[in-house]
Design an enzyme around this catalytic site. Structure first.
Site, PDB file in Angstrom:
ATOM      1  N   GLU A  13       0.806  -1.209   0.000  1.00 38.83           N
ATOM      2  CA  GLU A  13       0.000   0.000   0.000  1.00 38.83           C
ATOM      3  C   GLU A  13       0.846   1.268   0.000  1.00 38.83           C
ATOM      4  O   GLU A  13       0.356   2.350   0.318  1.00 38.83           O
ATOM      5  CB  GLU A  13      -0.973  -0.010   1.178  1.00 38.83           C
ATOM      6  CG  GLU A  13      -1.990  -1.141   1.068  1.00 38.83           C
ATOM      7  CD  GLU A  13      -3.069  -1.108   2.137  1.00 38.83           C
ATOM      8  OE1 GLU A  13      -2.962  -0.257   3.055  1.00 38.83           O
ATOM      9  OE2 GLU A  13      -4.001  -1.912   2.064  1.00 38.83           O
ATOM     10  N   LYS A  50     -15.450  -1.809   3.399  1.00 41.18           N
ATOM     11  CA  LYS A  50     -14.812  -2.259   2.165  1.00 41.18           C
ATOM     12  C   LYS A  50     -15.890  -2.881   1.283  1.00 41.18           C
ATOM     13  O   LYS A  50     -16.411  -3.955   1.608  1.00 41.18           O
ATOM     14  CB  LYS A  50     -13.715  -3.289   2.454  1.00 41.18           C
ATOM     15  CG  LYS A  50     -12.509  -2.742   3.211  1.00 41.18           C
ATOM     16  CD  LYS A  50     -11.517  -3.854   3.512  1.00 41.18           C
ATOM     17  CE  LYS A  50     -10.239  -3.323   4.138  1.00 41.18           C
ATOM     18  NZ  LYS A  50      -9.314  -4.422   4.517  1.00 41.18           N
ATOM     19  N   ARG A  64      -8.140  -1.443  -0.783  1.00 45.76           N
ATOM     20  CA  ARG A  64      -7.533  -2.740  -0.527  1.00 45.76           C
ATOM     21  C   ARG A  64      -6.068  -2.697  -0.917  1.00 45.76           C
ATOM     22  O   ARG A  64      -5.603  -1.791  -1.609  1.00 45.76           O
ATOM     23  CB  ARG A  64      -8.239  -3.855  -1.309  1.00 45.76           C
ATOM     24  CG  ARG A  64      -9.722  -4.017  -1.047  1.00 45.76           C
ATOM     25  CD  ARG A  64     -10.098  -4.190   0.418  1.00 45.76           C
ATOM     26  NE  ARG A  64      -9.496  -5.311   1.084  1.00 45.76           N
ATOM     27  CZ  ARG A  64     -10.100  -6.483   1.342  1.00 45.76           C
ATOM     28  NH1 ARG A  64     -11.343  -6.680   0.936  1.00 45.76           N
ATOM     29  NH2 ARG A  64      -9.481  -7.431   2.005  1.00 45.76           N
TER      30      ARG A  64
END
Length: 422
Positions: A216, A346, A375
């Site tokens: 990420e 999510k 995500r």
């Protein structure tokens, strides 16, 4: 502006899809929806690495000769074939009607037959096509669906990664930054950029670590312990010229299910019991400026979550991800048990926008805060930013300030912030 209640009919002309790659080089899909009036849109579907057991099921090909079995050609074929045949030519007045048709067509509790990735792709693409049909920005259309007032969320921005996102050099998954003193997205990004540069310099000095990033976009030096990771975050804040806590605070994604077994929690070379783990989390909260603890315990340990919430309630958010999986039955259980006070939303955990909206409303009804989350496997699609704004998310969790799939969302927020309507 037309509201969803005005029931502008949307007739689907065709649905299609193509297999694409996400930010980890793994397959996902891009879905396309064309309406009879010529309005058209696409949407790509993200994928997680640290996934909860209750999440809706992504359909993968399982062919070891392609992408180690992770291909999405079956899900693509389901959109182009069965879903298109069932929905093309049909009229839908609302997002809810379209999503219910998808659920009925799949017929399984976890979307295993057609695939949650196929179903979500169609749900998102139809939503964008409807927004185009109504000549509305996506965030405004989403706000009408939810009957909410659009607002800019506060970013949670990744600084350091471990766990499933950073190669497991430490067990805990992410240390993130929030900027309580910032009154805007652009000021938040300015401050975080300062801290990120200081953290990169610290990692180079202390660990000889190059500026390499995890899934990420966070830095992933070879920390010797979780405490070393947390203390480095505080030091980076100070090196950048800010006051830890008041100027810049920390949020923690523990992802405890990833290092839990029946024997206990394997953390920093020690085996911890539930009580030990709760003590450790409370210790971190008191020593470091932590304002949110995500997935601090195993996803099935409801009693432990109750105990953790009792220890820290009112002093830090108790944020449920793997515990809740954006599933209304799990959220309701957590509300009843007072096991959490915040939802990590999510959309791909549940599989349709309508079901995600039900989760949002349930959490809001309990007085919870909501963090709209990306995500680890993302694309350059920016629909998540519009979702967080349109659904009035308290926070948005995208990742760090590196990598185009993360920056696409932040840049979209900057554009929306610059508009006079927000």
């Amino acid at each position: 502006m037309k509201r969803d209640s005005d029931k502008l009919v949307s007739k689907i002309e065709s649905l299609s899809a193509v297999e694409i790659l996400d930010s980890r080089g793994r397959p996902t899909l891009l879905a396309s929806c064309r309406l009879a009036d010529g309005s058209a849109a696409t949407a790509s579907v993200p994928s997680g690495a640290s996934t909860g057991a209750a999440e809706a099921l992504e359909l993968r090909d399982g062919d070891p000769a392609r992408y180690a079995g992770l291909g999405c050609l079956r899900a693509v074929a389901n959109i182009k074939g069965e879903i298109n045949r069932a929905l093309a030519g049909r009229q839908f007045e609302t997002q809810g009607a379209l999503d219910q048709a998808l659920l009925d067509l799949d017929g399984t509790p976890n979307k295993a037959r057609l695939g949650a990735n196929a179903i979500l792709g169609v749900s998102l693409a139809f939503c964008r096509a409807q927004a185009a049909q109504r000549a509305l920005p996506l965030y405004a259309h989403l706000a009408q669906l939810a009957n909410t007032t659009p607002q800019l969320p506060r970013p949670m921005i990744n600084l350091f990664s471990g766990g499933a996102h950073g190669g497991g050099q430490v067990a805990i998954q992410d240390v993130q930054l929030v900027v309580p003193a910032a009154g805007s997205i652009h000021r938040t990004l300015e401050v975080v950029s300062d801290v990120f540069r200081a953290a990169a310099a610290l990692a180079a000095e202390r660990y000889g670590a190059r500026r390499l990033t995890a899934d990420e976009g966070g830095l992933a030096p070879p920390f010797g312990s979780s405490d070393a990771m947390l203390s480095a975050a505080v030091e980076a804040i100070e090196r950048a010229g800010y006051q830890p806590g008041s100027d810049v605070a920390l949020t923690l994604d523990v992802a405890a299910s990833q290092f839990y077994s029946d024997a206990g929690y394997r953390l920093d070379g020690a085996l911890l019991t539930r009580a030990d783990m709760i003590d450790r989390l409370e210790h971190w909260r008191t020593v470091y400026p932590i304002v949110s603890i995500e997935d601090g315990l195993h996803e099935a340990d409801w009693s432990g979550w109750q105990q953790l919430a009792q220890r820290v309630r009112g002093r830090a958010m108790i944020l449920g991800d793997d515990l809740l999986c954006t599933q209304t039955d799990r959220i309701q259980r957590a509300i009843n048990l007072k096991a959490a006070d915040s939802l990590l939303l999510k959309v791909n955990q549940i599989g349709t926008l309508t079901e995600a909206l039900e989760a949002l409303r349930l959490a809001r009804g309990a007085g919870w805060q909501v963090v709209v989350s990306a995500r680890s496997g993302e694309t350059e699609d920016d629909w998540l930013a519009d979702l967080a704004v349109g659904w009035s998310g308290d926070y948005i969790k995208v990742g760090s300030i590196t990598q185009s799939e993360r920056l696409a969302k932040y840049n979209r927020l900057l554009v929306l912030e610059a508009q006079d309507s927000l």
